[in-house]
Enzyme design. Structure first.
Site, PDB file in Angstrom:
ATOM      1  CB  THR A  70      -0.890   0.030   1.264  1.00  0.00           C
ATOM      2  OG1 THR A  70      -1.684  -1.147   1.289  1.00  0.00           O
ATOM      3  CG2 THR A  70      -1.808   1.244   1.240  1.00  0.00           C
TER       4      THR A  70
ATOM      5  CE  LYS B 232      -5.101  -1.083   1.593  1.00  0.00           C
ATOM      6  NZ  LYS B 232      -5.733  -2.167   2.335  1.00  0.00           N
TER       7      LYS B 232
ATOM      8  CE  LYS C  66       1.646   2.451   4.217  1.00  0.00           C
ATOM      9  NZ  LYS C  66       1.967   1.104   3.808  1.00  0.00           N
TER      10      LYS C  66
END
Ligand code: NAD
Length: 304
Positions: A98, A173, A248
């Protein structure tokens, strides 16, 4: 792709990559695996992979290169300095980390310019899904490359969806995880208010899960213990999806929003609240533990 066993190079064998590489080996593929950490390489060997001593060695004969690294800077440097100069040009490159959309697009451009096919393919599902081979993949790649990407990730997947061209997988995402962070905070606030109003939290769950407030954060992953048997709330918020990881992803969403000129005020609030919970010591807990902060009772399991 050829009929002989696929040769897969797997780079990054941590919480996620370890199980994912083992599932590639379990599917009969020849997996050459590398991580900077020796214990991670040993675990990969125990899972049926062949440990390599450098990235260059791992990718030298690969049909597919899969990376599962911490963040954008790692991906940028590993591709530019080690994968692109050493992998065969025929190799399909799939980054499952990611990372920020800009890094994904920059690496895709470099790879394409060097003559490779590339996909960003971040995943949904934590280490349990990585071990079980039931991750959902969100893929950003050129349309003609998708069938090969799908075949490459198949032993690790329960669903593979093409989101669009390069960078679209990462975009999907971070949008999904921003929505998840916001909805979890909303569910926690509602539980905290219900409790203050003297409403039994289980009754609130029974009603809201059948009403217009229902959402995944409530009905599949309830932050109040007891409501959903499988949710991390029932095991003191251990395991699951760590607050630090959610933070994050919320930071990535805010960076992307700033770069794209999008207004995401609730995403910004969610980042601030998760940053505060992280600073108060919640970083290692599942992200649903933010309920403890919103109840004003850090460290206390609700209803205990
Ligand atoms: P992790 O820290 O457990 O694993 C990362 C691994 O990469 C480590 O073993 C590290 O040694 C290795 N590494 C770092 N730099 C390297 C290099 N230059 N060469 C080779 N190896 C290197 O992290 P993780 O939990 O496995 O997460 C990996 C990625 O997956 C992250 O981008 C994360 O955001 C994403 N992700 C994680 C989860 C989750 O629940 N853990 C869920 C979905 C997505």
């Amino acid at each position: 792709m050829s009929g002989s066993p696929l040769r897969v190079a797997f780079i990054g064998l941590g919480n996620m990559g370890g199980g994912m590489a083992a599932n590639q080996a379990k599917a009969g593929r020849i997996v050459s695996a590398f991580d900077l950490s020796a214990p991670a390489r040993d675990r990969a060997a125990a899972g049926g992979c062949k440990p390599a001593s450098t990235v260059a060695e791992a990718v030298a004969e690969a049909d597919v290169v899969i990376t599962m690294l911490p963040a954008g800077p790692h991906v940028r440097s590993v591709y530019a300095e080690q994968i692109l100069p050493n992998a065969p040009k025929s190799a399909l490159l799939v980054d499952c980390s990611t990372i920020d959309v800009e890094s994904a697009r920059a690496v895709a451009a470099q790879a394409t310019q060097a003559g490779f096919r590339f996909a960003d393919a971040p995943v949904s599902g934590g280490s349990t899904a990585a071990d079980a081979g039931t991750l959902a993949f969100m893929v950003g790649c050129l349309e003609p490359d998708f069938a090969d990407v799908e075949a490459a990730v198949q032993p690790m997947a329960r669903a593979v969806i093409r989101a669009g061209d390069h960078g679209a997988g990462q975009a999907a995402k971070i949008c999904n995880n921003m929505l998840l962070g916001i909805s979890m905070i909303g569910v926690c606030e509602a539980y905290a208010l219900a409790e203050r109003l003297g409403l039994d939290p289980q009754k609130f769950f029974d009603i809201a899960s059948q009403s217009s407030g229902q959402c995944w954060s409530l009905t599949t992953y309830s932050p109040w213990p007891g409501a959903v048997a499988t949710s991390p709330a029932n095991r003191n918020y251990e395991g699951g999806f760590a607050t630090a990881m959610m933070l994050k992803d919320l930071k990535l969403a805010q960076e992307a929003a700033a770069a794209a000129g999008a207004a995401t005020p609730l995403g910004a609030q969610a980042e601030g609240l998760y940053a505060l919970f992280d600073r108060l010591g919640g970083g290692g807990k599942d992200f649903s533990a933010i309920l403890q902060m919103l109840r004003g009772r850090l460290g206390e399991v609700p209803g205990a």
